[in-house]
Design a protein around this motif. Structure first.
Motif, PDB file in Angstrom:
ATOM      1  N   VAL A 150       0.930  -1.175  -0.099  1.00  0.00           N
ATOM      2  CA  VAL A 150       0.043   0.129  -0.075  1.00  0.00           C
ATOM      3  C   VAL A 150       0.897   1.466  -0.199  1.00  0.00           C
ATOM      4  N   HIS A 151       1.812   1.120   1.038  1.00  0.00           N
ATOM      5  CA  HIS A 151       2.822   2.431   0.910  1.00  0.00           C
ATOM      6  C   HIS A 151       3.430   2.669  -0.477  1.00  0.00           C
ATOM      7  N   GLU A 152       3.822   1.651  -1.191  1.00  0.00           N
ATOM      8  CA  GLU A 152       4.699   1.793  -2.385  1.00  0.00           C
ATOM      9  C   GLU A 152       3.565   2.277  -3.454  1.00  0.00           C
ATOM     10  N   ILE A 153       2.263   1.851  -3.460  1.00  0.00           N
ATOM     11  CA  ILE A 153       1.360   2.483  -4.341  1.00  0.00           C
ATOM     12  C   ILE A 153       0.988   3.869  -4.018  1.00  0.00           C
ATOM     13  N   ALA A 154       1.247   4.338  -3.042  1.00  0.00           N
ATOM     14  CA  ALA A 154       0.509   5.530  -2.362  1.00  0.00           C
ATOM     15  C   ALA A 154       1.989   6.595  -2.899  1.00  0.00           C
ATOM     16  N   HIS A 155       3.034   5.997  -3.101  1.00  0.00           N
ATOM     17  CA  HIS A 155       4.018   6.766  -3.684  1.00  0.00           C
ATOM     18  C   HIS A 155       3.747   7.318  -5.092  1.00  0.00           C
ATOM     19  N   CYS A 156       2.778   6.913  -5.672  1.00  0.00           N
ATOM     20  CA  CYS A 156       2.344   7.152  -6.794  1.00  0.00           C
ATOM     21  C   CYS A 156       1.526   8.480  -6.979  1.00  0.00           C
ATOM     22  N   GLY A 157       1.304   8.909  -5.990  1.00  0.00           N
ATOM     23  CA  GLY A 157       0.702  10.245  -5.499  1.00  0.00           C
ATOM     24  C   GLY A 157      -0.811  10.273  -5.899  1.00  0.00           C
ATOM     25  N   LEU A 158      -1.628   9.036  -5.788  1.00  0.00           N
ATOM     26  CA  LEU A 158      -2.888   9.102  -6.044  1.00  0.00           C
ATOM     27  C   LEU A 158      -3.914   8.569  -4.767  1.00  0.00           C
ATOM     28  N   PRO A 159      -4.915   8.989  -4.617  1.00  0.00           N
ATOM     29  CA  PRO A 159      -5.599   8.639  -3.359  1.00  0.00           C
ATOM     30  C   PRO A 159      -5.789   6.948  -3.564  1.00  0.00           C
ATOM     31  N   ILE A 160      -5.812   6.551  -2.175  1.00  0.00           N
ATOM     32  CA  ILE A 160      -5.915   4.987  -2.175  1.00  0.00           C
ATOM     33  C   ILE A 160      -7.316   4.654  -1.409  1.00  0.00           C
ATOM     34  N   PHE A 161      -7.808   3.776  -2.027  1.00  0.00           N
ATOM     35  CA  PHE A 161      -9.309   3.155  -1.723  1.00  0.00           C
ATOM     36  C   PHE A 161      -8.740   1.775  -1.391  1.00  0.00           C
ATOM     37  N   LEU A 162      -9.105   1.523  -0.131  1.00  0.00           N
ATOM     38  CA  LEU A 162      -8.596   0.152   0.320  1.00  0.00           C
ATOM     39  C   LEU A 162     -10.042  -0.888   0.517  1.00  0.00           C
ATOM     40  N   ASP A 163     -10.199  -1.720  -0.608  1.00  0.00           N
ATOM     41  CA  ASP A 163     -11.541  -2.361  -0.445  1.00  0.00           C
ATOM     42  C   ASP A 163     -11.342  -3.650   0.306  1.00  0.00           C
ATOM     43  N   LEU A 164     -11.261  -3.616   1.504  1.00  0.00           N
ATOM     44  CA  LEU A 164     -10.963  -4.605   2.424  1.00  0.00           C
ATOM     45  C   LEU A 164     -12.270  -5.584   2.925  1.00  0.00           C
ATOM     46  N   LYS A 165     -13.660  -4.779   2.586  1.00  0.00           N
ATOM     47  CA  LYS A 165     -14.946  -5.502   2.893  1.00  0.00           C
ATOM     48  C   LYS A 165     -14.705  -6.301   4.261  1.00  0.00           C
ATOM     49  N   LEU A 166     -14.418  -5.174   5.375  1.00  0.00           N
ATOM     50  CA  LEU A 166     -14.405  -5.779   6.828  1.00  0.00           C
ATOM     51  C   LEU A 166     -15.734  -6.139   7.011  1.00  0.00           C
ATOM     52  N   HIS A 167     -15.854  -7.263   7.650  1.00  0.00           N
ATOM     53  CA  HIS A 167     -16.923  -8.060   8.307  1.00  0.00           C
ATOM     54  C   HIS A 167     -16.613  -9.008   9.557  1.00  0.00           C
ATOM     55  N   ASP A 168     -16.869  -8.488  10.684  1.00  0.00           N
ATOM     56  CA  ASP A 168     -16.757  -9.270  11.781  1.00  0.00           C
ATOM     57  C   ASP A 168     -17.480  -8.650  13.094  1.00  0.00           C
ATOM     58  N   ILE A 169     -17.218  -9.157  14.197  1.00  0.00           N
ATOM     59  CA  ILE A 169     -17.768  -8.442  15.418  1.00  0.00           C
ATOM     60  C   ILE A 169     -17.373  -6.889  15.443  1.00  0.00           C
ATOM     61  N   PRO A 170     -18.109  -6.219  16.007  1.00  0.00           N
ATOM     62  CA  PRO A 170     -17.965  -4.498  15.937  1.00  0.00           C
ATOM     63  C   PRO A 170     -16.578  -4.280  16.654  1.00  0.00           C
ATOM     64  N   ASN A 171     -16.020  -5.133  17.578  1.00  0.00           N
ATOM     65  CA  ASN A 171     -14.659  -4.909  18.309  1.00  0.00           C
ATOM     66  C   ASN A 171     -13.667  -5.027  17.468  1.00  0.00           C
ATOM     67  N   THR A 172     -13.660  -6.339  16.748  1.00  0.00           N
ATOM     68  CA  THR A 172     -12.638  -6.722  15.885  1.00  0.00           C
ATOM     69  C   THR A 172     -12.664  -5.638  14.408  1.00  0.00           C
ATOM     70  N   VAL A 173     -13.678  -5.270  13.881  1.00  0.00           N
ATOM     71  CA  VAL A 173     -13.525  -4.225  12.927  1.00  0.00           C
ATOM     72  C   VAL A 173     -12.941  -2.809  13.254  1.00  0.00           C
ATOM     73  N   ALA A 174     -13.509  -2.436  14.324  1.00  0.00           N
ATOM     74  CA  ALA A 174     -12.849  -1.354  15.097  1.00  0.00           C
ATOM     75  C   ALA A 174     -11.312  -1.433  15.081  1.00  0.00           C
ATOM     76  N   GLY A 175     -10.846  -2.525  15.650  1.00  0.00           N
ATOM     77  CA  GLY A 175      -9.236  -2.869  15.686  1.00  0.00           C
ATOM     78  C   GLY A 175      -8.727  -2.668  14.205  1.00  0.00           C
ATOM     79  N   ALA A 176      -9.390  -3.317  13.239  1.00  0.00           N
ATOM     80  CA  ALA A 176      -8.695  -3.457  12.095  1.00  0.00           C
ATOM     81  C   ALA A 176      -8.619  -1.922  11.419  1.00  0.00           C
TER      82      ALA A 176
END
Length: 224
Positions: free
Chosen positions: A46-72
């Motif tokens: 992700v850091h390497e792609i960010a060096h290209c200078g464009l906004p990054i959209f992380l499509d991780l589709k987080l889905h778990d209990i609230p505490n776990t998703v907040a930690g992620a």
């Protein structure tokens, strides 16, 4: 956002991904990094792609209990994503906690119904109603949860935009006129999605697998 096109960069090799971005970055507004990329390359990628200078959209589709998703969400603060996805089906508490844990400048959007699914898939999963009904229900839940917006197909974005005037809407599964649908079942053109209220247009294979990716990206940009 001057250019709403985000290139879906799901490639196995980091160097190939960076080379592709260099070819097309004059015709896109950001880069979407999905699970395939993230699992292969992690935070370093992700850091390497960010060096290209464009906004990054992380499509991780987080889905778990609230505490776990907040930690992620807290764990990816250092990556400074512009957009992160969670699954709307995770429920209101999960979405509320995801938004509360997100970075100050990060938009959190909820995935409603994947564009590879259709009515038959919903029926097999025991979900009642049409894809339109399902997306509208989850959009309402996402708004009530304080999220910035949702991910939906271009077939629903117009109706959602009417219901949620100030929402941020990400539309994947787009295909320029004449392109093969592939594994996508509910597609529209980038122009139609934009006209119907899409904030971000996620486009992958029509650009990344084109004989001339830069020309393909330029042609899509010209339609907008």
């Amino acid at each position: 956002m001057s250019n709403p096109v985000f290139l879906a960069l799901d490639v196995p090799r980091l160097d190939a991904g960076k080379a592709l971005i260099e070819k097309v970055k004059g015709h896109i507004g950001g880069v979407k990094l999905g699970m395939e990329f993230f699992y292969a390359h992690g935070a370093h990628g992700v850091h390497e792609i960010a060096h290209c200078g464009l906004p990054i959209f992380l499509d991780l589709k987080l889905h778990d209990i609230p505490n776990t998703v907040a930690g992620a969400m807290q764990a990816i603060h250092t990556l400074e994503p512009a957009i992160v996805t969670v699954h709307a089906s995770g429920g209101q508490a999960m979405m509320e906690d995801a938004k509360a844990a997100a970075g100050e400048n990060c938009k959190v959007v909820a995935v409603t119904m994947l564009t590879s699914l259709d009515q038959r898939d919903l029926t097999k999963a025991g979900v009642t109603g049409t894809p339109h009904d399902h997306v509208m229900r989850l959009a309402e839940l996402a708004e009530a949860s304080g999220l910035d917006g949702i991910v939906c197909s271009g077939q629903e974005v117009g109706a959602v935009h009417k219901q949620w005037k100030h929402g941020f809407f990400v539309v994947p599964g787009l295909r320029p006129a004449g392109s093969a649908a592939g594994d996508q079942k509910r597609t529209v053109t980038p122009r139609q999605a934009r006209d119907d209220g899409a904030s971000v247009l996620v486009i992958g294979r029509p650009i990344s697998r084109a004989l001339d990716p830069a020309e393909a990206a330029r042609a899509i940009e010209a339609t907008l």
